[in-house]
Design an enzyme around this catalytic site. Sequence first.
Site, PDB file in Angstrom:
ATOM      1  N   GLU A  56      -4.174   9.732  -3.402  1.00 22.56           N
ATOM      2  CA  GLU A  56      -4.283   9.795  -4.865  1.00 22.56           C
ATOM      3  C   GLU A  56      -3.850  11.124  -5.450  1.00 22.56           C
ATOM      4  OE1 GLU A  56      -6.341   8.110  -2.990  1.00 22.56           O
ATOM      5  OE2 GLU A  56      -6.219   6.114  -3.896  1.00 22.56           O
ATOM      6  N   ASP A  98     -12.565   4.740 -10.325  1.00 22.67           N
ATOM      7  CA  ASP A  98     -13.410   5.608  -9.503  1.00 22.67           C
ATOM      8  C   ASP A  98     -12.575   6.625  -8.728  1.00 22.67           C
ATOM      9  OD1 ASP A  98     -16.090   3.595  -9.351  1.00 22.67           O
ATOM     10  OD2 ASP A  98     -14.148   2.646  -9.597  1.00 22.67           O
ATOM     11  N   PHE A  99     -11.319   6.282  -8.455  1.00 22.19           N
ATOM     12  CA  PHE A  99     -10.474   7.170  -7.658  1.00 22.19           C
ATOM     13  C   PHE A  99      -9.935   8.333  -8.488  1.00 22.19           C
ATOM     14  CE2 PHE A  99      -9.260   3.048  -5.252  1.00 22.19           C
ATOM     15  CZ  PHE A  99     -10.567   2.896  -4.848  1.00 22.19           C
ATOM     16  N   HIS A 131     -16.648   1.431  -6.994  1.00 22.67           N
ATOM     17  CA  HIS A 131     -15.513   0.625  -7.482  1.00 22.67           C
ATOM     18  C   HIS A 131     -15.817  -0.025  -8.829  1.00 22.67           C
ATOM     19  CE1 HIS A 131     -14.256   1.005  -3.300  1.00 22.67           C
ATOM     20  NE2 HIS A 131     -13.084   0.519  -3.618  1.00 22.67           N
TER      21      HIS A 131
HETATM   22  C1  LIG Z   1      -9.498   6.796  -2.213  1.00 23.58           C
HETATM   23  C2  LIG Z   1      -9.234   5.341  -2.081  1.00 23.58           C
HETATM   24  N1  LIG Z   1      -7.990   4.867  -2.318  1.00 23.58           N
HETATM   25  C3  LIG Z   1      -7.714   3.560  -2.235  1.00 23.58           C
HETATM   26  C4  LIG Z   1      -8.699   2.657  -1.903  1.00 23.58           C
HETATM   27  C5  LIG Z   1      -8.400   1.159  -1.816  1.00 23.58           C
HETATM   28  N2  LIG Z   1      -8.366   0.739  -0.407  1.00 23.58           N
HETATM   29  C6  LIG Z   1      -9.455   0.198   0.188  1.00 23.58           C
HETATM   30  S1  LIG Z   1      -9.169  -0.127   1.814  1.00 23.58           S
HETATM   31  C7  LIG Z   1      -7.603   0.462   1.715  1.00 23.58           C
HETATM   32  C8  LIG Z   1      -6.719   0.442   2.936  1.00 23.58           C
HETATM   33  C9  LIG Z   1      -7.284   1.296   4.028  1.00 23.58           C
HETATM   34  O1  LIG Z   1      -6.418   1.228   5.125  1.00 23.58           O
HETATM   35  P1  LIG Z   1      -6.934   1.724   6.538  1.00 23.58           P
HETATM   36  O2  LIG Z   1      -7.481   3.097   6.404  1.00 23.58           O
HETATM   37  O3  LIG Z   1      -5.824   1.543   7.515  1.00 23.58           O
HETATM   38  O4  LIG Z   1      -8.166   0.794   6.891  1.00 23.58           O
HETATM   39  P2  LIG Z   1      -8.116  -0.801   7.154  1.00 23.58           P
HETATM   40  O5  LIG Z   1      -8.346  -1.473   5.830  1.00 23.58           O
HETATM   41  O6  LIG Z   1      -6.777  -1.130   7.747  1.00 23.58           O
HETATM   42  O7  LIG Z   1      -9.238  -1.084   8.107  1.00 23.58           O
HETATM   43  C10 LIG Z   1      -7.297   0.914   0.434  1.00 23.58           C
HETATM   44  C11 LIG Z   1      -6.008   1.487   0.012  1.00 23.58           C
HETATM   45  C12 LIG Z   1      -9.998   3.169  -1.669  1.00 23.58           C
HETATM   46  N3  LIG Z   1     -11.018   2.353  -1.382  1.00 23.58           N
HETATM   47  N4  LIG Z   1     -10.225   4.503  -1.737  1.00 23.58           N
END
Ligand SMILES: Cc1ncc(C[n+]2csc(CCOP(=O)(O)OP(=O)(O)O)c2C)c(N)n1
Lengths: 325, 325, 334, 334
Positions: free
Chosen positions: D62, D87-88, D131
């Site tokens: 972000e 929230d982000f 969220h």
């Molecule tokens: C700071 C932030 N940015 C974006 C999100 C939205 N988001 C939730 S899970 C995710 C993907 C995470 O990928 P990874 O770390 O590979 O974990 P996985 O879901 O593959 O287990 C995103 C972008 C978030 N929750 N927090």
Amino acid sequence: MRPDPQIITELHERMVRIRFFEEAAGRLFEATKIPGFVHLYVGQEAVAAGVCVALRDDDQISSTHRGHGHLVARGGDLERMMAELMGKATGYCQGKGGSMHICDLELNMLGANGIVGGGVPIAVGAGFANRYRGNDTVSVVFFGDGSTNIGAFHEAANMAAALQLPVLFVCENNEYAEYTARDRTMAIDDVVERAAAYGMPGRVVDGMDAVAVYESTGAALDSIRAGKGPVFLECKTYRYFNHHGIQTLGMKYRSDDEVAEWRERDAITALEAAMVADGVATAADIQATRAAVTAEIDTAIQFAEASPLPDPDRLLDDVYSVARS
Amino acid sequence: MRPDPQIITELHERMVRIRFFEEAAGRLFEATKIPGFVHLYVGQEAVAAGVCVALRDDDQISSTHRGHGHLVARGGDLERMMAELMGKATGYCQGKGGSMHICDLELNMLGANGIVGGGVPIAVGAGFANRYRGNDTVSVVFFGDGSTNIGAFHEAANMAAALQLPVLFVCENNEYAEYTARDRTMAIDDVVERAAAYGMPGRVVDGMDAVAVYESTGAALDSIRAGKGPVFLECKTYRYFNHHGIQTLGMKYRSDDEVAEWRERDAITALEAAMVADGVATAADIQATRAAVTAEIDTAIQFAEASPLPDPDRLLDDVYSVARS
Amino acid sequence: MSDRELTYLHAFTEGLRQMMEADPDVFVAGEDVGRTGGVFHSFDGLVDDFGERRMVDTPISEQAIIGLGIGAAVVGLRPVVDLMFMDFVLVAMDQIANQAAKLKYMFGGNASLPLTITTMGGAGLSAGAQHSQSLEAMLCHVPGLKVVMPSTPHDLKGLLVASVRDDNPCVVVLHKRLLGSKGVVPEDVYEVPIGSAAVTRAGSDVTVVAYSRMAAEAMAAADALAAEGISCEVIDLRSVLPLDIDTVLVSARKTNRVVVVHEAVRSGGVGAELAAQIQDHAFDYLDAPVARVGAPFAPVPFSPALESAYVPDSAVIAAQIRETLYRPMPGERR
Amino acid sequence: MSDRELTYLHAFTEGLRQMMEADPDVFVAGEDVGRTGGVFHSFDGLVDDFGERRMVDTPISEQAIIGLGIGAAVVGLRPVVDLMFMDFVLVAMDQIANQAAKLKYMFGGNASLPLTITTMGGAGLSAGAQHSQSLEAMLCHVPGLKVVMPSTPHDLKGLLVASVRDDNPCVVVLHKRLLGSKGVVPEDVYEVPIGSAAVTRAGSDVTVVAYSRMAAEAMAAADALAAEGISCEVIDLRSVLPLDIDTVLVSARKTNRVVVVHEAVRSGGVGAELAAQIQDHAFDYLDAPVARVGAPFAPVPFSPALESAYVPDSAVIAAQIRETLYRPMPGERR
Ligand SMILES: Cc1ncc(C[n+]2csc(CCOP(=O)(O)OP(=O)(O)O)c2C)c(N)n1
Ligand SMILES: Cc1ncc(C[n+]2csc(CCOP(=O)(O)OP(=O)(O)O)c2C)c(N)n1
Ligand SMILES: [Mg+2]
Ligand SMILES: [Mg+2]
């Protein structure tokens, strides 16, 4: 040489418990009995089970938005878990947290986290406390491949290495962050290449092999407990379901063939075959385990469904601690 | 083979201009004619000069809290710089920015920055714009060794590599972040080891050798302009003065001997010796340059001192743009 | 001797030292807080007394610094983590507001977070737009946090002690321009309760509510106005979250006029919340609108010529008080 | 046809598409905004029309996403960068509030920053404490930013267009629970001016000021109260920075009673600034304190049973209006 049969059985039972719990959670989510989001762990069971079976009770674990599997593997109470997912008063967080904030401090599970990477600095803080107290407890942090692109991960990993803290970094590389393939967000082949940037030893493990994860974790823990500083473990794994919810096939961000290939390497099926082959268990034993876990989960669902919703009068409780030292 | 004499002379003149400007700024700061903080660049001149002489006018540079040297090397107007440091209306930022926010967008110098690492994502954004426009302009970002521990650096470096953007990362490793030695905040020998975590080619350069910096920058720029993505250059250098202000000796965080050793490798003295040896310039030519620069800076100081303070009625100007597309 | 004087800076250091002596679970982490004793010297000498185990120098990693505190606190230590400048709160805002502040609630109460965050706010040193902010209003909008902004050495020590002992995340905001100010500070350990304001001057014509450095400016304004026969009651809030609204309301109902003062940007500042509550709970008592004095809607400028016009001072406060008393002085600066 | 209806979601996508068609310097960057079309589908189809060059999928970063926008804007492009959930904002607060908001001022005006940040705020989907937040009050305290929070498809498209064309950093906050709501949206490109509120219902007894989803709840409350013979004037602020205080004051001076409503935590929210300004500028017109309806001082709870008690609704708003009209209904929830 393979670990003791009890270990193998432990690994198997915990994986089955995670698998069945998550499949149930997915069904309940689709039946709108679980509100909000559920990020299911199905496919990655070997990682949570392999790591957690290798831990001591005093070791801490910290988790992510995809956190059910970690708490189940840690021995979490399925009834309180299911109740929390359903937003019931009997849940781990009395319905205030939900899927993304499930935790059990008595089991030293410091919580799931809704912010990608947000839990990593906290886990490093727990590792600091262990070193501060002079014990050889290890703080274990689970995080996804995608989370290694965020600043909080970087700062925390470097902090752990700079201060030589007892922290085990477990990267669950399932090759996707939501709907984006990893190779589109980082120009490296293996996430473990990031460990060197912190002067941290790193190792790649087959995240579809619970025994391999268990053994690598054990080796890493020995080194960390010996005061050699943090270790980075990249577990190559895959989530079978969608980023959130169940739907697994017909997604445009990854091919059904790819999903099928990974499913062929399913960690539970593979371990069960090995157990029978090595005479660790009979097909009947395995059936018994599956049946027992199914029963556990049915009980958990009944408990959760029968539980009351939280009383709105409790809305403002728990914002602050009133007790003070 | 050495670069053309004109290049050598350019490198020399720019280093001298930075050195004298910073020494003057330090004196004026101690005389309380410059308010706030000044983070002086003395000792690191070879980096800013070596990089900037290798650039095209259309390339952008982004800087840090220690940014005077970068703007001087880029050809910044000494009068407007000195006036800004003194908080005068004739300064680059009309007195609103000061030392840590000095900038010259006409020279494609996108600004110093008071937040460690804060300028790196912005520089990557400029690099994105270059690629978006389909030109071969490069965005160059200067940052310190300590700033590579902060999240914004990590996210921006990874973003540049993942999107293969035309960005040159110039790490000025002076071995300290404020009063903390680098080895206490990162468990790696060279900062360049971090480049691999992004899949970025990295190279170490002697930051006390302007010609070496100039040549490595040129090679890096060629690769970046050829569309091969970002490059990481670690320049080993040293700041002679204190983290902020002048006082240089008798500090407990580093020994006077260490300072003395680095000063013996002074980039300006070394280049001047080489210029005379190679017949690029006579001692008289060098004296002439030094005298000319001294005169320039005296003029700048007079201009700044004679300039008016900003009118408080302008306090609320420049918060928003009124013009719109 | 009960009338011993200390500087604001030394009151902080003494309070922290006493907390570290009293509780082995208290440690300090931050940039240059250890060997260097802090860039403002507020941690001077502590590393000599407690060693690097308890005075921890960290990398430049504000998010990880707060996270270090959260993780250590959730497993039972009592960390004090430092953000050198309050402006850096914005760098670590996720860890502060999404993590620390919400952790207990998200966990259904099954946790406590005895975490203290110390930082240095305020303008007046020509430190520029990114090293001079007063950002307390952002923190006060976050349920789960406590925020104190003492104006005297006495209150700084007492509120630091109360914060370190508190089982919630507390942010202790020092003001860089108060560091050298002196005042009487008891040598023993004492608390100033979080969330309790102090009536620092009794008066009858108008209530002036301020905190941090503006409490001193408000007092100076009150002194000046006394000569004009205006009697100001001055309240030093000391804590901004929670707000001691009762003390403010008692005074407002007595004087019927209120001027709220802070150094932060006026719009959206703590003064807005105060004004909203005062007009709500003392509506029938007010003879004039609740007035607010704060910085104009602009970043903090660098040049002293601009910064001095930007930061409120006793003259601006006095002018507002006169206006609130319907005695404006034409052409006075606001 | 001028009465074509679109959903809030599609009004956003249409406005963005038209801006991208009109100006080749406009591009979009964020997590899953390209190939996936955004996790809320708000960017659906844009990658097909404009390709991955202009619909840029980024890593989960972000701070770097906002920085990408700042750097591209400062050299002349007109970026739209997305933060999936409001929230982000806390993760990227340094880049938003220390960098983007202050850049022009710190540079003495020698820059402009045509940057649009889009994000999704609000509760009601059981998304939990990280969220579901409404954090606009933090952004409104930052000089240099503009913040819009439209409640209708029409205003969303018009304010998005105005924001993309604006030469300042603008934050466009959508509400996740409004995505499916429908309304008339002109097909051609039009602007809703930033900083202009709309009187969405004329009335005489009380002024109800709201924005984003609460504008609809306020209208529902007004409808319900009409049956009781209470005439509400409803104002949809549409923008929260700058605030259209004049429209609010005209109404306040007419109805003499004001209730301000938002979904964000009441304490320290935008409602505090509104109440402070209204009591200041309409003091002699007010027959009752300016009342504020907002979320209680707690994180957003997960369980629908708690979340529905947490988020204000038309019943809570109606109850407050009755009280402000001195017609409280005993035992009603606040
Ligand atoms: C700071 C932030 N940015 C974006 C999100 C939205 N988001 C939730 S899970 C995710 C993907 C995470 O990928 P990874 O770390 O590979 O974990 P996985 O879901 O593959 O287990 C995103 C972008 C978030 N929750 N927090
Ligand atoms: C986010 C942030 N944290 C801390 C500071 C305080 N600070 C200013 S310069 C500096 C050291 C930076 O070290 P380095 O990046 O190596 O640059 P150098 O000063 O050595 O040139 C620190 C910690 C800051 N300005 N911003
Ligand atoms: Mg992943
Ligand atoms: Mg350095």
